[in-house]
Design an enzyme around this catalytic site. Sequence first.
Site, PDB file in Angstrom:
ATOM      1  N   ASP A 119     -17.342  18.613 -39.788  1.00  0.00           N
ATOM      2  CA  ASP A 119     -17.776  17.321 -40.316  1.00  0.00           C
ATOM      3  C   ASP A 119     -16.637  16.685 -41.115  1.00  0.00           C
ATOM      4  OD1 ASP A 119     -20.197  15.574 -40.898  1.00  0.00           O
ATOM      5  OD2 ASP A 119     -19.584  16.029 -42.941  1.00  0.00           O
TER       6      ASP A 119
ATOM      7  N   GLU B  10     -14.672  16.239 -36.221  1.00  0.00           N
ATOM      8  CA  GLU B  10     -15.152  14.860 -36.305  1.00  0.00           C
ATOM      9  C   GLU B  10     -14.015  14.076 -36.956  1.00  0.00           C
ATOM     10  OE1 GLU B  10     -18.665  12.058 -38.188  1.00  0.00           O
ATOM     11  OE2 GLU B  10     -17.765  13.623 -39.370  1.00  0.00           O
TER      12      GLU B  10
HETATM   13  C1  NOJ Z   1     -20.775  12.762 -40.786  1.00  0.00           C
HETATM   14  C2  NOJ Z   1     -22.157  13.123 -40.334  1.00  0.00           C
HETATM   15  O1  NOJ Z   1     -22.232  12.971 -38.942  1.00  0.00           O
HETATM   16  C3  NOJ Z   1     -23.106  12.214 -41.086  1.00  0.00           C
HETATM   17  O2  NOJ Z   1     -24.410  12.280 -40.595  1.00  0.00           O
HETATM   18  C4  NOJ Z   1     -23.044  12.565 -42.551  1.00  0.00           C
HETATM   19  O3  NOJ Z   1     -23.812  11.640 -43.303  1.00  0.00           O
HETATM   20  C5  NOJ Z   1     -21.600  12.513 -43.068  1.00  0.00           C
HETATM   21  N1  NOJ Z   1     -20.643  13.101 -42.174  1.00  0.00           N
HETATM   22  C6  NOJ Z   1     -21.484  13.226 -44.397  1.00  0.00           C
HETATM   23  O4  NOJ Z   1     -21.553  14.608 -44.212  1.00  0.00           O
END
Ligand code: NOJ
Length: 535
Positions: free
Chosen positions: A212, A271
Amino acid sequence: MTRSTPGRPWWRGGVCYQVYVRSFADSNGDGTGDLPGVTARLPHLASLGVDAVWLTPFYPSPMVDGGYDIVDHRDVDPLFGSLADLDALVAEAHRLGLRVVCDLVPNHTSDRHPWFRAALAAPPSSAARRRYVFHPVDKDHPDRPPNDWRSAFGGSAWRRVPSPDGGPDEWYLHLFSPEQPDLNWDDPQVPAEYADIVRWWLDRGVDGLRIDMAHALFKHPDLVDAGAGQHTEFRRNHLMPFFDQAPLHTLYRQWRAMVDAMPGERALIGEVCLFDADRQARYVRPDELHQAFTFELLECDWSAPALRDTIGRTLEAYRRVGALPAWVLNSHDAVRTLTRYGGGERGLRRARAAALLMLALPGAAYVYQGEELGLPQVDLPDEALRDPLWERSGRTLRGRDGSRVPIPWTVDDGTYGFSPDGADPPWLPQPDGWGALSVQRQTADPESTLALYRSAIRLRRALSDGAADELTWWDTGSDVLAFRRGDGFGCAVNVGDRAAPLTGVDRVLLASAPVPPACRSLLLPPDAAVWFVPA
Ligand code: NOJ
């Protein structure tokens, strides 16, 4: 048994299905999806033909941000089941030939995490506080945060907290909600802990971790101001002092070495949300992450020049580092394609065409639950909204709940097969008529979006085995975007609003809409895509 092709690991060209666990399948009737629910529905993924499944966070969490606020990285929240349920899920997935990817959230923890509780109980400058990003209050301007950084959910990214010993207050950083304090990756305890978490999950048998906010973690050492466009102008992400900092690459090289030393084809999937193709590609150099999400298609307009330019630039940047993109059209954070592309019949036609476009491109692809059903974004009533964005934006931004509504499995009323009979209502309300889009209904219809995804994913596997990773554009001089994979199959998408001729087609393999039979040329309807054997 999971498939393995020598010289071609699954993460280079596979299809991964994203399960948003809360909204996939509820086994115990509490209205929230859970791990046994996922296990019971794995045959759906096997029949779709995907290679892997990514599970969004199921760890103990107060659920302020849908589980992206973690209290314990090595356990399962009772809401979702137990570690034994996770083990059973992994075993069943492997039996069906599916790999399992779990979420890793290293940028922040929950404010209930033992580390953050210890930090709040400890005085300024203590070792406990150094694991997060604390900053002294300026005595002359006690209300002025250390810099202009904004939270992605609205307001300043800093919150002021008292010192337990009566000393001066301090600020702490939260790029998301205040309940998600950012970790300090310059403190050696943080990378040490996360290296251990990565190893712990892979040792348990999962096949990969989706990282993430993989472009965050380290912050500019001087905490310099970020200026305008924070969290809104994504194309400037690489310029933000809280993103894309150099030490990330050292970290990912260490993790890559650790992961590659483990048996099997394990993958680290970032990500990485940078829209500068070259900056993005740096994360997938051969000794860094295996994959980085490529959000370019998701952010691209439905226009032939824009799509051609985006795809071309992205492929070229990745090619220069010897990698391939991991394309994404939908996620739990984005408005669903059908709605993004205008909604209704036209939105659906475009969403189907976009699916064939994405699945024809070289690289990996992600399919978000319900995308294969052509689900629209759901317009939820105010009182149902749960995304922290809603309250923190002063109720100006409705947030992401509309793409997180529990998916329909069966035609029947009730929860459309999401929960067992007599269950509590789903945590987000499903719209009336949701059953018309269910897996059950679409399985019976050979023209359905589900049938299209099933055919495309299966055909893609057969075609990609023979097709090179190169892509050659065909100059159609019109609103038709067309390319050929090496000397293999072709793909054409008409993004215009009129039917357009396409020449050089020997045989249509798959189409997102009815097309007349081809005899060297065909008339491609508007908002339609075909895969074909070139003449
Ligand atoms: C990206 C995640 O996909 C999202 O859902 C989340 O709110 C943020 N990162 C914070 O962790």
